[in-house]
Design an enzyme around this catalytic site. Structure first.
Site, PDB file in Angstrom:
ATOM      1  CE  LYS A  42      -0.197  -0.006   5.043  1.00  0.00           C
ATOM      2  NZ  LYS A  42      -0.896  -0.471   6.104  1.00  0.00           N
ATOM      3  CE1 TYR A 270      14.112  33.099   3.054  1.00  0.00           C
ATOM      4  CE2 TYR A 270      13.911  30.692   2.947  1.00  0.00           C
ATOM      5  CZ  TYR A 270      13.940  31.939   2.367  1.00  0.00           C
ATOM      6  OH  TYR A 270      13.591  32.011   0.849  1.00  0.00           O
TER       7      TYR A 270
HETATM    8  C1  PLP Z   1      -0.059  -1.553   6.834  1.00  0.00           C
HETATM    9  C2  PLP Z   1      -0.593  -2.891   7.410  1.00  0.00           C
HETATM   10  C3  PLP Z   1       0.106  -3.800   7.674  1.00  0.00           C
HETATM   11  C4  PLP Z   1       1.662  -3.807   7.669  1.00  0.00           C
HETATM   12  O1  PLP Z   1       2.219  -3.159   8.903  1.00  0.00           O
HETATM   13  P1  PLP Z   1       3.815  -3.338   9.133  1.00  0.00           P
HETATM   14  O2  PLP Z   1       3.838  -2.774  10.546  1.00  0.00           O
HETATM   15  O3  PLP Z   1       4.137  -2.084   8.141  1.00  0.00           O
HETATM   16  O4  PLP Z   1       4.124  -4.460   8.909  1.00  0.00           O
HETATM   17  C5  PLP Z   1      -0.692  -5.226   7.898  1.00  0.00           C
HETATM   18  N1  PLP Z   1      -1.810  -5.384   7.919  1.00  0.00           N
HETATM   19  C6  PLP Z   1      -2.461  -4.202   7.598  1.00  0.00           C
HETATM   20  C7  PLP Z   1      -4.231  -4.154   7.963  1.00  0.00           C
HETATM   21  C8  PLP Z   1      -1.957  -2.825   7.408  1.00  0.00           C
HETATM   22  O5  PLP Z   1      -2.895  -1.970   7.279  1.00  0.00           O
END
Ligand code: PLP
Length: 377
Positions: A42, A270
């Protein structure tokens, strides 16, 4: 190795696909023969590039992928990725035609939505695999445990959907104390047992990176690692990841565009938040908060030049910042600067940068990766 940057920015994200593949193999070995691995890709694979990452993992046997939204699943299919694609945030009516057309498997958590999806699929002569999400303590997406029976009734009745899996998620798997995670695993396992009595073929999955690494009892049929694939330990706890080798996948590099000398007592950038205390040599770097090198790193960050650590001084601007190179010899315009990653014997990790930013490595990777051109090495 490093390609010459084509026309465009001096700033480059380098993605080491071999390290990604090595991390995947190590996680697969850890999971053992009974648990599959669902790489979580994702958010553009945590800034590493959705399609490139999925393709590199498919090449070495990955056959199930986790994305957040339907649109990401569609992009994977259009790029030729086969296997199962699980849409972790689920789908709404407006996504159903793509879910069916591209054979995606949404996570589900709403009776009306499931009925509607089933009706749509049935009309097209299809059966959509779905994964039922149960909230066993995360306080986020999913049905509550006492609603499970009602959903199981529904799945027995509907012809257009098939219960392919059941999942849950951990809020505290990165803690050194695994008791909350153990309790949740026990609750989930009880529910899974009941579900399997009616839907024997469904898989069960709950473990993110932290649980997969630290909590063998949570691995069940499938693990869902994200951050560990990208080479970061999910917990800053010193020995949390001692059981597995993880190598960073992303580096962030820029170049020196000017070397200049300024006198003692000279204000830099800045607001003159930094004033030199000695005659100072500065390297001007063409990277700033527009490139994800956030302003909060001002006065906190270090960078690598010529294999040595040097401090970033003064405020970070939109497209520029300055490093104090007084203690280095022979730095010239054009020299490589490593903002994250390795140079010589030195290394700056995503976790170190996360510490400066008071956040977690996940956010660093998404921010850097999402703000710059990527090169695959
Ligand atoms: C993002 C996510 C993961 C992965 O989590 P990590 O901590 O990056 O391993 C697993 N399951 C779900 C439902 C997620 O949203």
């Amino acid at each position: 190795m490093a390609e010459v940057t084509p026309s465009g920015s001096w700033n480059r994200i380098e993605i080491n696909l071999e390290n990604l593949q090595a991390n995947y193999r190590n996680l697969s070995n850890l999971a053992g023969p009974d648990a599959r691995v669902m790489p979580v890709v994702k958010s553009d694979a945590y800034g590493h590039g959705l399609v490139e990452v999925a393709a590199a993992l498919a090449d070495i046997g990955a056959s199930v992928f986790g994305v957040a939204e339907t649109e990401e699943g569609v992009r994977l299919r259009k790029a030729g990725i086969e296997g199962e694609i699980i849409v972790l945030l689920g789908a709404m009516a407006e996504n159903f035609s793509e879910i069916i057309r591209y054979a995606l498997a949404p996570v589900v958590y709403d009776l009306a939505m499931i009925k509607e999806l089933s009706a749509r699929a049935e009309k097209e002569g299809k059966k959509v695999p779905v994964h039922l999400k149960i909230d066993t303590g995360m306080g986020r997406l999913g049905i509550m445990p006492d609603e499970v029976d009602e959903y199981l009734e529904l799945f027995s009745e509907l012809a257009g959907v098939e219960l392919a899996g059941v999942l849950s998620h951990f809020p505290m798997a990165d803690s050194s104390d695994q008791s909350a995670t153990d309790t949740q695993t026990a609750v989930f396992s009880q529910l899974v047992k009941k579900i399997h009595e009616r839907f024997a073929g469904s898989v069960s999955h709950i473990a993110n990176s932290a649980a997969a690494i630290r909590n063998p009892g949570s691995r069940l049929n499938m693990i869902r690692p994200g951050i560990a694939l990208y080479g970061c330990c999910p917990s800053a706890g010193s020995d949390f990841c001692s059981g597995i080798t993880l190598q960073p996948v992303m580096s962030f590099k820029t170049r020196v565009i000017q070397v200049k000398e300024v006198p003692a007592g000279y204000g830099v950038s800045y607001g003159h938040q930094f004033t030199t205390t000695r005659p100072t040599r500065l390297a001007v770097l063409p990277v700033g908060y527009d490139d994800g090198y956030l302003r909060r790193l001002s006065g906190r960050a270090e960078v690598l030049i010529g294999g040595k650590r040097v401090p970033v001084v003064g405020r970070i601007c939109m497209n520029a910042c300055m490093a104090d190179i007084t203690d280095l010899d022979r730095v010239q315009a054009g020299d490589e600067v490593v903002l994250m990653g390795r140079q010589g014997l030195e290394e700056i990790s995503a976790d170190e940068i996360a510490g400066w930013l008071e956040t977690i490595s996940y956010e660093v990777l998404c921010t850097f990766g999402g703000s710059n051109h990527r090169f695959y090495v």
